[in-house]
Design an enzyme around this catalytic site. Sequence first.
Site, mmCIF file in Angstrom:
data_model
loop_
_atom_site.group_PDB
_atom_site.id
_atom_site.type_symbol
_atom_site.label_atom_id
_atom_site.label_comp_id
_atom_site.label_asym_id
_atom_site.label_seq_id
_atom_site.Cartn_x
_atom_site.Cartn_y
_atom_site.Cartn_z
ATOM 1 N N ASP A 12 40.462 46.586 28.529
ATOM 2 C CA ASP A 12 41.401 45.931 27.623
ATOM 3 C C ASP A 12 42.021 46.914 26.641
ATOM 4 O OD1 ASP A 12 42.766 43.764 26.523
ATOM 5 O OD2 ASP A 12 41.164 43.314 25.104
ATOM 6 N N ARG A 25 54.900 49.337 27.361
ATOM 7 C CA ARG A 25 53.591 48.879 27.821
ATOM 8 C C ARG A 25 53.181 49.527 29.138
ATOM 9 N NH1 ARG A 25 51.278 44.414 25.527
ATOM 10 N NH2 ARG A 25 50.322 43.811 27.512
ATOM 11 N N HIS A 29 49.575 51.121 30.770
ATOM 12 C CA HIS A 29 48.941 50.791 32.055
ATOM 13 C C HIS A 29 48.743 52.043 32.906
ATOM 14 C CE1 HIS A 29 49.118 46.656 31.042
ATOM 15 N NE2 HIS A 29 50.421 46.528 31.160
ATOM 16 N N SER A 58 43.822 36.062 36.885
ATOM 17 C CA SER A 58 44.711 35.018 37.394
ATOM 18 C C SER A 58 45.667 34.536 36.313
ATOM 19 C CB SER A 58 43.880 33.845 37.935
ATOM 20 O OG SER A 58 42.929 33.406 36.992
ATOM 21 N N LEU A 123 28.721 54.607 46.014
ATOM 22 C CA LEU A 123 29.039 53.760 44.859
ATOM 23 C C LEU A 123 29.825 52.566 45.366
ATOM 24 C CD1 LEU A 123 29.386 53.184 41.747
ATOM 25 C CD2 LEU A 123 31.515 54.494 41.900
ATOM 26 N N ARG A 186 34.901 38.821 23.497
ATOM 27 C CA ARG A 186 34.850 37.668 24.400
ATOM 28 C C ARG A 186 34.900 38.152 25.844
ATOM 29 N NH1 ARG A 186 39.713 37.492 21.645
ATOM 30 N NH2 ARG A 186 41.551 38.057 22.894
ATOM 31 N N SER A 188 36.673 36.455 28.322
ATOM 32 C CA SER A 188 38.009 36.186 28.881
ATOM 33 C C SER A 188 37.973 35.790 30.353
ATOM 34 C CB SER A 188 38.938 37.391 28.675
ATOM 35 O OG SER A 188 39.159 37.619 27.298
#
Length: 239
Positions: A12, A25, A29, A58, A123, A186, A188
């Site tokens: 996040d 933005r 990312h 989603s 992994l 949280r 989420s």
Amino acid sequence: MTTPAHVAIIMDGNGRWAKARGLPRVAGHRAGVEALRQTVRAAGEMGINWLTVYAFSSENWSRPKSEVSDLMGLLKLFIRRDLAELHRNGVRVRVIGERENLAPDIRALLEEAEDLTRSNRSLNLVIAFNYGSRDEIARAARNMAMAVKSGQIDADSITAESFAGFLDTAGIPDPDLIIRTSGELRLSNFLLWQAAYAELVFLPCYWPDFGRADLAEALRSFASRERRFGGVIASDIAL
């Protein structure tokens, strides 16, 4: 130091990282993809067997179309550029989340990553894509109900363990540790069923700034805790 077998990460803060730097933005990312790349390498070197990352929820489809398009492009780039290296390093890729309504090219890429790396064992990288835990649980309940209706299973035999077999994470151990960056406290809609006894670590850094030192800090926090799984430890009984 006790190392968790399964670490899950809510990645996040990409947008806020970019905003703090006066960047679009998508730049956040892109930086987040690099942080993911480094984290996968570090996790393998630190002896973590399972790494699950919350790549696209989603609910993320509600974001501006341009941002969703950028995210899909970055997913394609990550798989096309990094899949060969992941495979070479023995990383097995597994994808959880709803696939039925995904664009054919995205769905094909996800399946390619799984198929190519299926026999790898160093992994396990689980990518939660188009994933929401409530949706996962609802789909599992629907599929279990259909199995009862068709006579494949008996309703009286349903247990928490058998229900888990209908989840996207069937065959994947529950996470021992869940890390969330950006300072939010949280889950989420992430691994709600599977997180029942996970240890939680919330870090203030934005995801693009997350590195090996942050992962090591989270592992140290995990190692310092006593996991009781609803029970008590011997020293408590003595008291």
